[in-house]
Scaffold this active site. Structure first.
Site, short mmCIF file in Angstrom:
data_model
loop_
_atom_site.label_atom_id
_atom_site.label_comp_id
_atom_site.label_asym_id
_atom_site.label_seq_id
_atom_site.Cartn_x
_atom_site.Cartn_y
_atom_site.Cartn_z
N MET A 201 5.95 13.72 44.07
CA MET A 201 6.58 12.84 45.04
C MET A 201 7.30 11.70 44.34
O MET A 201 6.74 11.06 43.45
CB MET A 201 5.54 12.27 46.01
CG MET A 201 4.88 13.30 46.90
SD MET A 201 3.64 12.54 47.99
CE MET A 201 4.66 11.44 48.98
N VAL A 203 10.62 8.59 45.19
CA VAL A 203 11.65 8.00 46.04
C VAL A 203 12.68 7.36 45.12
O VAL A 203 12.33 6.73 44.12
CB VAL A 203 11.06 6.94 47.00
CG1 VAL A 203 12.17 6.28 47.81
CG2 VAL A 203 10.03 7.58 47.92
N ARG A 209 10.44 0.77 48.84
CA ARG A 209 9.93 -0.34 49.67
C ARG A 209 10.63 -0.40 51.03
O ARG A 209 10.85 -1.47 51.58
CB ARG A 209 10.07 -1.68 48.93
CG ARG A 209 9.29 -1.71 47.62
CD ARG A 209 9.30 -3.09 47.00
NE ARG A 209 8.56 -3.11 45.75
CZ ARG A 209 7.24 -3.22 45.64
NH1 ARG A 209 6.50 -3.32 46.75
NH2 ARG A 209 6.66 -3.24 44.46
N ILE A 212 9.94 4.88 53.10
CA ILE A 212 10.35 6.27 52.93
C ILE A 212 9.22 7.12 52.35
O ILE A 212 8.99 8.26 52.77
CB ILE A 212 11.61 6.36 52.06
CG1 ILE A 212 12.80 5.76 52.82
CG2 ILE A 212 11.91 7.81 51.65
CD1 ILE A 212 14.09 5.72 52.03
N TYR A 248 -2.04 6.13 50.29
CA TYR A 248 -2.88 7.30 50.56
C TYR A 248 -4.13 6.93 51.35
O TYR A 248 -4.53 7.63 52.28
CB TYR A 248 -3.27 7.98 49.25
CG TYR A 248 -2.11 8.56 48.48
CD1 TYR A 248 -1.04 9.18 49.12
CD2 TYR A 248 -2.08 8.51 47.08
CE1 TYR A 248 0.02 9.71 48.41
CE2 TYR A 248 -1.02 9.04 46.36
CZ TYR A 248 0.02 9.63 47.03
OH TYR A 248 1.07 10.16 46.33
#
Length: 290
Positions: A201, A203, A209, A212, A248
Site C-alpha cells: 500500500m 499513496v 494526509r 486516501i 489500522y
C-alpha cells in the site's frame, strides 16, 4: 538483500514504503492467466497455453466469473476536497501500469540513503514492472488495486499527473485472496496463506494526509467481500510506522504477532502481523459497511 530479479513488495502503507526482495510465488495449483496480450516482459513459467488461447490458458467457468467480478469492481468515495475511484489493474492497462511502476519506484526511493535516489528508482522500475506482470497473471486469485483522485473545482489549479478522465493515479495496494495468489515468501511474522492478505500500500507523496490511505484500505476490504474470499484479513505494519499503525487500529485490526528483535540481523525493520475479521455480509446485500 537478495538478487533484485526476485521481487516482493513491502507489507505496509507508510510515509516511505519499503520494498522487500524475496522469491516470487510458485503456486501448487494451476495458475489461471488472463487471455490478453501485453507488451510487458515475459512472465515466469506457467502451464503450457492452448494453441487457441493466444498466450494464456483456458479458464474454468468459476474463474471466468471471478475475473468478470474483478473487472467490474469499483470503490468510490467523495471527499470535501475531491473524489477517489479504486479499481483493479487489468492486463490491458499498459499505460496505467507504467504510471504505477513510477509511483512505486519513486515512493521507495524517497527513503533510500545509500544510493542516488533517481538511479535507484530506475532500477526499481525495471524490477517492479516484471513483478506486476506476474501478479496480474494470478487474477482472480490476487489483484493489484489502483486509485485515481480528482480534485474538486476549487483545487483544479493544483499540479498533478492527470490520467485521463479517471484523474491522477493517487494510490495502490495489492490483495491476495487465497493460497494460490499469496506471495511466495511473505514477510515475517508469516500470515496463513489461505486467508486474504493486503500489502504494497502506498499513496502518492503530494496527496498524503487527505484520507486516501484510509479509503484505500476500505477498498481492499470491499474487494475481499465482493470476491467471496474468507473474511479474516491479514496485513503487516512496521513498528516504526506510527501513522499507518494508528490507521489500522482505528479500522479494527489487532496485533497477532510481532517480529523478534533478531530480525535486525537481516537488516529488516521489526513488524506487526495484524488481523481483522470483516463483517459477514448476507448474499444479495448491496450495502457494505466497514
Amino acid at each position: 538483500m537478495a538478487a533484485p530479479a526476485l521481487l516482493s513488495l513491502s507489507p505496509a502503507v507508510s510515509r516511505h514504503p519499503h520494498l522487500l526482495f524475496s522469491h516470487t510465488h510458485s503456486p501448487r495449483h494451476p495458475r489461471f492467466t488472463p487471455l490478453a496480450a501485453s507488451s510487458s516482459p515475459s512472465p515466469s513459467p506457467s502451464p503450457s497455453p492452448s494453441p487457441a488461447a493466444g498466450g494464456g490458458v483456458f479458464l474454468s467457468p468459476s474463474a471466468l466469473s471471478q475475473l468478470d467480478a474483478l473487472a467490474a469492481f469499483r470503490y468510490e468515495h467523495a471527499f470535501p476536497h475531491g473524489s477517489l475511484t479504486v479499481r483493479a489493474l487489468t492486463p490491458a492497462d499498459d499505460a496505467e501500469a507504467d504510471v504505477l511502476v513510477r509511483l512505486l519506484a519513486s515512493s521507495f526511493s524517497e527513503d533510500v540513503r545509500w544510493a542516488p535516489a533517481q538511479r535507484y528508482a530506475q532500477l526499481l522500475a525495471f524490477v517492479i514492472r516484471r513483478y506486476l506482470y506476474e501478479r496480474r497473471g494470478l487474477a482472480p486469485h490476487a489483484a493489484v488495486l489502483v486509485g485515481f483522485y480528482k480534485p474538486d473545482a476549487a483545487e483544479e489549479g493544483e499540479e498533478g499527473e492527470d490520467d485521463g478522465d479517471e484523474g491522477e493515479m493517487a494510490c495502490t495496494a495489492e490483495v491476495s485472496l487465497d493460497a494460490v495468489g499469496a506471495p511466495g515468501a511473505p514477510p515475517t511474522p508469516t500470515p496463513p496463506l489461505e486467508f486474504p492478505y493486503i500489502c504494497n500500500m502506498t499513496v502518492k507523496t503530494s496527496l498524503r494526509r487527505r484520507g486516501i490511505g484510509k479509503q484505500l484500505l476500505k477498498a481492499c476490504e470491499d474487494l475481499v467481500v465482493k470476491m467471496g474470499a474468507k473474511t479474516r484479513v491479514y496485513l503487516h505494519c512496521r513498528i516504526i510506522d506510527e501513522v499507518p499503525f494508528n490507521m489500522y487500529i482505528k479500522a479494527g485490526y489487532d496485533i497477532v504477532q510481532t517480529d523478534s528483535i533478531l530480525v535486525w540481523l537481516s537488516l529488516q525493520k521489526r513488524k506487526h502481523l495484524m488481523r481483522k475479521e470483516l463483517p459477514q455480509v448476507s448474499v444479495g446485500s448491496e450495502t457494505l459497511e466497514f
